[in-house]
Design a protein around this motif. Sequence first.
Motif, PDB file in Angstrom:
ATOM      1  N   VAL A  59     -27.896  32.737 -34.085  1.00 45.76           N
ATOM      2  CA  VAL A  59     -26.973  32.483 -33.268  1.00 45.76           C
ATOM      3  C   VAL A  59     -26.652  30.987 -32.984  1.00 45.76           C
ATOM      4  N   PHE A  60     -25.372  30.734 -32.943  1.00 47.54           N
ATOM      5  CA  PHE A  60     -24.812  29.350 -32.735  1.00 47.54           C
ATOM      6  C   PHE A  60     -24.148  29.324 -31.431  1.00 47.54           C
ATOM      7  N   ASP A  61     -24.898  28.416 -30.385  1.00 53.20           N
ATOM      8  CA  ASP A  61     -24.743  28.506 -29.109  1.00 53.20           C
ATOM      9  C   ASP A  61     -24.719  27.082 -28.468  1.00 53.20           C
ATOM     10  N   VAL A  62     -23.987  26.275 -28.302  1.00 51.69           N
ATOM     11  CA  VAL A  62     -24.021  24.999 -27.570  1.00 51.69           C
ATOM     12  C   VAL A  62     -23.422  24.815 -26.299  1.00 51.69           C
ATOM     13  N   ALA A  63     -23.994  24.199 -25.318  1.00 47.00           N
ATOM     14  CA  ALA A  63     -23.451  24.413 -23.845  1.00 47.00           C
ATOM     15  C   ALA A  63     -23.777  22.912 -23.392  1.00 47.00           C
TER      16      ALA A  63
END
Length: 220
Positions: free
Chosen positions: A126-130
């Motif tokens: 999973v690629f997920d930046v916030a």
Amino acid sequence: DTVTFTISVFNQGTLDAREVTVEDYLGAGLNNVDPDWLGQDTFLLGDIAAGGSAMVDIDVEIDAMFQGTSVTNNAEIESAENVLGQDDVDSTPGDQPNFTDPNDDDRDDTNGNDDVDGETLQIGQVFDVAILDTLVGDGMDIEPGDTITFSITVFNQGTLDATDIKVSNFIPSGTSLFMGDTAQVVSTLAAGDDTTYTISVIIDEDYMDTLLVNNAEIVQ
């Protein structure tokens, strides 16, 4: 995650097999967590009668920091004996770990490859930046001419390391930049990590509104 591989050994000959030992070659990114294997990569299955079979499970953990999309576990018959001291007719136990056989589940192979077999796992990544933008301080009694500071935190909420993250900060209308940069680059942010920077602005002396909104965005 923890996954379980089942290693099955078949005695396809006419002689009982004695002291059958299997060896497991963990692929990069897999860790042995099975107490029955006592932290070792070999397991003594014991004797297998002609025409019979035996099996053993091994529990392995996918390393939390593994960045790939697939990993292969290989198992081999490391050694086996018989009362006549004969060699295996169609394979050579214990001659790995150079796994070049392209076939899978090839126990019927007669060209020397049925003493080793591999199983490939497909790994979900999973690629997920916030991003989170907050005002430093309680925000009370802010007036024109004051300097205010915003704290911007970038989070890597995925399972893959993030690189070259670019953040743009859109300072509020009616302010001017006092300290910090409106553009930031995060070269590397490991999976599960976060990083924070601050930016300060001065409210214009003639600002006439009652609300300021600072926006920060991950633009890449």
